[in-house]
Scaffold this motif. Structure first.
Motif, PDB file in Angstrom:
ATOM      1  N   TRP A 204      51.731  33.982  44.929  1.00 52.91           N
ATOM      2  CA  TRP A 204      50.695  34.380  43.984  1.00 52.91           C
ATOM      3  C   TRP A 204      49.371  33.678  44.284  1.00 52.91           C
ATOM      4  CZ3 TRP A 204      49.076  38.055  41.374  1.00 52.91           C
ATOM      5  CH2 TRP A 204      48.249  37.916  40.268  1.00 52.91           C
ATOM      6  N   ARG A 205      49.447  32.423  44.711  1.00 47.73           N
ATOM      7  CA  ARG A 205      48.241  31.690  45.073  1.00 47.73           C
ATOM      8  C   ARG A 205      47.567  32.328  46.280  1.00 47.73           C
ATOM      9  NH1 ARG A 205      50.106  26.542  46.522  1.00 47.73           N
ATOM     10  NH2 ARG A 205      50.552  26.255  44.323  1.00 47.73           N
ATOM     11  N   GLN A 206      48.359  32.763  47.247  1.00 47.02           N
ATOM     12  CA  GLN A 206      47.783  33.402  48.427  1.00 47.02           C
ATOM     13  C   GLN A 206      47.128  34.731  48.069  1.00 47.02           C
ATOM     14  OE1 GLN A 206      50.467  33.575  51.790  1.00 47.02           O
ATOM     15  NE2 GLN A 206      51.411  31.625  51.260  1.00 47.02           N
ATOM     16  N   ILE A 207      47.751  35.476  47.160  1.00 49.23           N
ATOM     17  CA  ILE A 207      47.135  36.723  46.704  1.00 49.23           C
ATOM     18  C   ILE A 207      45.809  36.426  45.997  1.00 49.23           C
ATOM     19  CG2 ILE A 207      47.393  38.661  45.118  1.00 49.23           C
ATOM     20  CD1 ILE A 207      50.401  38.544  45.657  1.00 49.23           C
ATOM     21  N   ALA A 208      45.818  35.392  45.155  1.00 52.32           N
ATOM     22  CA  ALA A 208      44.602  35.037  44.421  1.00 52.32           C
ATOM     23  C   ALA A 208      43.480  34.644  45.373  1.00 52.32           C
ATOM     24  CB  ALA A 208      44.899  33.892  43.446  1.00 52.32           C
ATOM     25  N   VAL A 209      43.808  33.870  46.405  1.00 56.36           N
ATOM     26  CA  VAL A 209      42.779  33.454  47.363  1.00 56.36           C
ATOM     27  C   VAL A 209      42.238  34.647  48.129  1.00 56.36           C
ATOM     28  CG1 VAL A 209      42.409  32.158  49.495  1.00 56.36           C
ATOM     29  CG2 VAL A 209      43.603  31.093  47.591  1.00 56.36           C
ATOM     30  N   SER A 210      43.115  35.570  48.510  1.00 55.16           N
ATOM     31  CA  SER A 210      42.649  36.759  49.229  1.00 55.16           C
ATOM     32  C   SER A 210      41.699  37.577  48.362  1.00 55.16           C
ATOM     33  CB  SER A 210      43.837  37.610  49.675  1.00 55.16           C
ATOM     34  OG  SER A 210      44.476  38.228  48.572  1.00 55.16           O
ATOM     35  N   VAL A 211      41.992  37.659  47.062  1.00 56.52           N
ATOM     36  CA  VAL A 211      41.105  38.376  46.144  1.00 56.52           C
ATOM     37  C   VAL A 211      39.759  37.665  46.037  1.00 56.52           C
ATOM     38  CG1 VAL A 211      40.768  39.045  43.744  1.00 56.52           C
ATOM     39  CG2 VAL A 211      42.970  39.435  44.840  1.00 56.52           C
ATOM     40  N   VAL A 212      39.801  36.334  45.901  1.00 57.00           N
ATOM     41  CA  VAL A 212      38.565  35.563  45.777  1.00 57.00           C
ATOM     42  C   VAL A 212      37.707  35.715  47.024  1.00 57.00           C
ATOM     43  CG1 VAL A 212      37.645  33.228  45.628  1.00 57.00           C
ATOM     44  CG2 VAL A 212      39.482  33.919  44.108  1.00 57.00           C
ATOM     45  N   LEU A 213      38.329  35.666  48.188  1.00 54.22           N
ATOM     46  CA  LEU A 213      37.563  35.813  49.427  1.00 54.22           C
ATOM     47  C   LEU A 213      36.937  37.198  49.537  1.00 54.22           C
ATOM     48  CD1 LEU A 213      39.842  33.940  51.998  1.00 54.22           C
ATOM     49  CD2 LEU A 213      37.780  33.119  50.865  1.00 54.22           C
ATOM     50  N   GLU A 214      37.627  38.220  49.039  1.00 50.29           N
ATOM     51  CA  GLU A 214      37.047  39.558  49.055  1.00 50.29           C
ATOM     52  C   GLU A 214      35.853  39.672  48.111  1.00 50.29           C
ATOM     53  OE1 GLU A 214      37.587  42.281  50.785  1.00 50.29           O
ATOM     54  OE2 GLU A 214      39.224  41.507  52.004  1.00 50.29           O
ATOM     55  N   LEU A 215      35.925  38.970  46.990  1.00 50.72           N
ATOM     56  CA  LEU A 215      34.859  39.070  45.997  1.00 50.72           C
ATOM     57  C   LEU A 215      33.650  38.222  46.357  1.00 50.72           C
ATOM     58  CD1 LEU A 215      37.016  38.958  42.756  1.00 50.72           C
ATOM     59  CD2 LEU A 215      35.846  40.931  43.704  1.00 50.72           C
ATOM     60  N   LEU A 216      33.827  37.219  47.233  1.00 54.57           N
ATOM     61  CA  LEU A 216      32.735  36.355  47.691  1.00 54.57           C
ATOM     62  C   LEU A 216      31.981  35.701  46.533  1.00 54.57           C
ATOM     63  CD1 LEU A 216      31.213  38.572  50.547  1.00 54.57           C
ATOM     64  CD2 LEU A 216      32.976  36.820  50.735  1.00 54.57           C
ATOM     65  N   PRO A 217      32.663  34.981  45.647  1.00 55.32           N
ATOM     66  CA  PRO A 217      31.934  34.277  44.590  1.00 55.32           C
ATOM     67  C   PRO A 217      31.357  32.966  45.115  1.00 55.32           C
ATOM     68  CG  PRO A 217      34.260  33.828  44.385  1.00 55.32           C
ATOM     69  CD  PRO A 217      34.112  34.770  45.562  1.00 55.32           C
ATOM     70  N   SER A 218      30.635  32.261  44.264  1.00 56.63           N
ATOM     71  CA  SER A 218      30.089  30.943  44.560  1.00 56.63           C
ATOM     72  C   SER A 218      29.346  30.961  45.893  1.00 56.63           C
ATOM     73  CB  SER A 218      31.211  29.900  44.538  1.00 56.63           C
ATOM     74  OG  SER A 218      30.678  28.589  44.554  1.00 56.63           O
TER      75      SER A 218
END
Length: 818
Positions: free
Chosen positions: A570-584
């Motif tokens: 689940w953490r890996q899925i979350a990181v992949s989503v965050v990287l796609e969204l390009l926040p911060s």
């Protein structure tokens, strides 16, 4: 005996290495890296950007990928000149990040140990316990998730150590090295902790020079049997020695400021133009003040009000308010205060603890407002709770002194067990478990309804740990008094260290640095980035904007998709989503031009479009500004229902990317202009007119009335203008027009940018429309070259090189003299 002491020091260093391995196994083995919190999302992308620029032989002065463009080197948190960031040039970035984190933990523990050994002259096991309490306690562990503060930690104990050594030897070189420690803290981005270290050094200077009756230095002497005895030597000296020490001390601080000029001068240039001036509002400065109730209760139960792996309650910030050290260090600190042998050292560190605690209270302390008004620096930093750095370090030193006092205590009979000092310690060791039991019983009854919940079990497990630590301490005190035949008290301290180790390791499971992911996951390019770069070509330099992409690591809105996944998956899925969204700051990591970015040290300018970043604004309200700023791609975690945006399919199942066909080009002509006095006036005029079109009317900022050439009407129909090259510090615009024109570039205006017509004639750059650059150009076919090289950078680098030359010149002089 000297060899024996050296062997003990080596064993202590090996023990520190073992602790690093146990607490950070994934980082040391290099199979995982940290991609969470400020370290992963804010600072790591900046390191990647700086690395790529430096590898190409370029000094990163400007960052075009955040907030439409911001100064990079001038942002102190970019830490371009921090020496240890050279590791990013040697190793792959994830490996370099792991190395830097573990290395600074090791250095923090090592320098704290050496300071305790040499400056406070306590035995190896006591010095190790002191260093372990500070480095692996809750305060420093939470700093792994905020890298700039972690990087600044080792240099505080080293500065204290170098001061002591310099004072003893009268060495100007060591004094200059002491000043360099504050420089390293500043260059690492931890300006706030550099400020705290400065005041700690000031207090330490006057303590060692003028508190002569109370302050003593213990120096071991070895008799013929090899047993160490200790003689008391007073600090200070005659008046001339004190005067020389004070002069060299402040000379070293001036040298440190000169050495940091390459970073200091650009930063001072940025501060008046940023969102956080040197004198910020009092409400902002005192945000993050330490709540007394949270402090008292979390010193027993560090996760009582939440942690990284559980929701935080009552506005408790785990990263800022955690000061947990455990029961045994607190009891040892009380032991040191009750021991007359260490009254000088104990009083100093007790005063440090008290003062830092009172300052950490912030707005709850009425004196803080007076300091805010009178003392330079107090108005520049928020989160007064970070003053607890000095509290935790002082408490660690006190625990080391208490351990040393325990070893040297010669009272070994039952009568001494009933002396006041022993009774106070025994009473506290019995009362603390009772208080902890009552506290957790009341708190869990009020907040948790399910007795079998993990939260409930965690708090009762902490009660058991408190009871174990308290009872162990009480038993050790009793045995050391009732069994006079057993004289190896170091074994008792080893037992205390083991209990602290178990306690801190148990706490480490709730820390942010546990949110590690496999290295390949953070090195692969997100699909949205690949798509945007594949569409980039010709004179098209599109921007991107993330619409509501502030997404937690684990708890983003993905419905029932988490069912059936392990925590790691689940953490890996979350990181992949965050990287796609390009926040911060992640856009800088992948070199994507974005209007977003991480608020903090990398500040957008005052002239930025506030409207884009105000919470609660709808896409309809901000879309005109996205068009004006050339935003052709909009990313979001939720679907956007806007028919003017075209969704790009099949990129990532949990994110959305949209194409905006109505975005302006990055450079264009303006038909006419109006002069305003500053960016705020321009912003108010723009907000009042949501249909504003800068191609028809632009607002030029001039504080005084100045004659400016007026472009001919409808210049957009009488020529062409395109962006040929967009390098971070070099922009090339090609245009052709039969009339004089006003050219607008939708990049932020900032001092240091210069424009040249055909590479020769210099043109004036004006601030336009809050966030844009404008130049008036003559008719014809020409090329405009914009370069960014602020004078502050050139002057700062000169003075830093001068300081380095002076340092090595002084070393060469003394070597030749000797």
């Amino acid at each position: 005996m000297v060899v024996k002491c050296l062997n003990n020091d080596i064993l202590a260093m090996l023990a520190i290495c073992l602790c690093c391995l146990v607490f950070f196994p994934h980082l040391i083995l290099f199979n995982h890296t940290l991609m969470a919190g400020d370290t992963g999302f804010y600072h790591y992308p900046l390191r990647i950007y700086a690395r790529e620029r430096l590898i190409n032989g370029e000094l990163p002065l400007w960052n075009p990928h955040l907030f439409g463009g911001v100064p990079f080197l001038a942002d102190v948190q970019s830490a371009v000149f921090y020496p240890f960031h050279l590791l990013y040039l040697i190793f792959p970035p994830p490996i370099a990040l792991n190395c830097i984190i573990v290395l600074h933990i090791f250095l923090t523990a090592s320098f704290s140990y050496i300071f305790a050994r040499r400056s406070m002259s306590i035995q190896p096991i006591c010095a190790f316990l002191s260093a372990f309490v500070f480095t692996f306690g809750g305060f420093v562990q939470t700093h792994v998730g905020t890298q700039i503060y972690l990087l600044s930690l080792p240099w505080m104990p080293l500065a204290l150590l170098l001061y002591d050594e310099a004072k003893k030897r009268g060495s100007i070189v060591l004094f200059l090295m002491m000043g360099s420690c504050i420089t390293l803290q500043f260059l690492s981005g931890g300006v706030q902790y550099a400020y705290y270290t400065f005041w700690l050094l000031i207090g330490y200077l006057f303590f060692t020079l003028f508190a002569q009756k109370a302050a003593h230095e213990l120096s071991p002497n070895y008799d013929t049997s090899g047993v160490p005895t200790y003689s008391l030597q007073k600090f200070g000296g005659n008046k001339s020695v004190k005067t020389k020490t004070i002069l060299l001390f402040f000379l070293s601080l001036c040298f440190g400021a000169l050495l940091s000029s390459a970073q200091l001068l650009p930063t001072l240039e940025l501060i008046p133009l940023g969102d956080r001036p040197m004198k910020a509002p009092y409400e902002f400065v005192t945000s993050g003040s330490l709540p007394i109730k949270h402090f008292l209760l979390t010193n027993l139960f560090p996760t009582l009000y939440g942690a990284y792996d559980r929701p935080e309650i009552e506005n408790f910030s785990f990263a800022i308010f955690t000061t947990y050290v455990g029961v045994i260090p607190i009891l040892l600190s009380i032991y040191a205060l009750l021991s007359s042998r260490f009254s000088g050292w104990a009083c100093f560190w007790a005063i440090v603890c008290v003062i830092s605690f009172l300052l950490a209270l912030g707005k709850a302390n009425p004196i803080y407002q007076i300091l805010y008004q009178l003392i330079p620096g107090f108005s520049a930093f928020r989160s007064p709770a970070r003053f607890m750095l000095l509290y935790c370090f002082g408490l660690a030193c006190l625990s080391g002194l208490g351990a040393e006092a325990f070893i040297r205590s010669k009272s070994t009979n039952a009568k001494k067990l009933f002396e006041p000092r022993q009774m106070i310690l025994l009473g506290l060791s019995l009362i603390i478990p009772v208080i902890s039991f009552i506290t957790v019983y009341i708190h869990t009854r009020q907040t948790i309804k399910a007795p079998q919940s993990p939260y409930w079990e965690e708090q009762w497990g902490q009660v058991g740990m408190i009871a174990l630590a308290s009872i162990s301490f009480a038993v050790i005190i009793i045995i050391s008094r009732l069994v006079p035949q057993y004289k190896n008290r170091q074994a008792f301290l080893i037992l205390m260290a083991i209990v602290c180790f178990l306690d801190y390791h148990r706490l480490s499971h709730h820390m942010e640095y546990q949110e590690t992911v496999p290295v390949p996951l953070v090195t692969q390019t997100p699909k949205s980035v690949s798509y945007i770069k594949s569409q980039k070509g010709g004179d098209d330099f599109p921007r991107r904007f993330g619409y509501r992409v502030k997404v937690p690591m684990k708890r983003f809105q993905a419905g029932e998709s988490a069912i059936g996944f392990t925590e790691e998956q689940w953490r890996q899925i979350a990181v992949s989503v965050v990287l796609e969204l390009l926040p911060s700051n992640i856009p800088a990591m992948f070199r994507v031009d974005d209007l977003g970015g991480g608020f903090g040290g990398n500040l957008p300018l005052k002239r930025r479009l506030y409207l884009l970043y105000e919470p609660g604004k709808t896409l309809k309200e901000i879309k005109p500004w996205l068009n004006i700023m050339g935003v052709k791609y909009v990313g979001s975690i939720l679907p956007i229902y806007d028919h003017s945006l075209k969704r790009i399919p099949s990129l990532h199942p949990l994110t959305h990317l949209y194409f905006n066909p109505h975005a302006f080009h990055r450079v264009f002509f303006a038909d006419s202009f109006k002069i305003v006095k500053d960016g705020w006036e321009a912003y108010q005029l723009l907000v009042k007119n949501p249909n504003f079109d800068p191609r028809r009317l632009s607002y030029i900022e001039l504080p005084q009335k100045t004659f400016l050439p007026s472009p001919t009407k409808n210049t957009a129909d009488s020529g062409t203008c395109r962006l040929v090259e967009h390098h971070p510090e070099r922009v090339i615009i090609s245009y052709s027009s039969s009339h004089d024109v006003l050219i607008i570039l939708s990049d932020p205006f900032y001092p240091g940018w210069q424009a040249f017509l055909n590479g020769k004639k210099q043109l004036q750059i004006y601030s336009a429309n809050c966030v844009m650059r404008a130049v008036f150009a003559p008719n014809g076919s020409h090329t405009i070259l914009m370069l960014f090289l602020p004078s502050s950078v050139k002057i700062g680098i000169f003075f830093s090189l001068l300081a380095i030359s002076m340092f090595f010149g002084i070393i060469s002089f003394f070597l030749a003299k000797n």
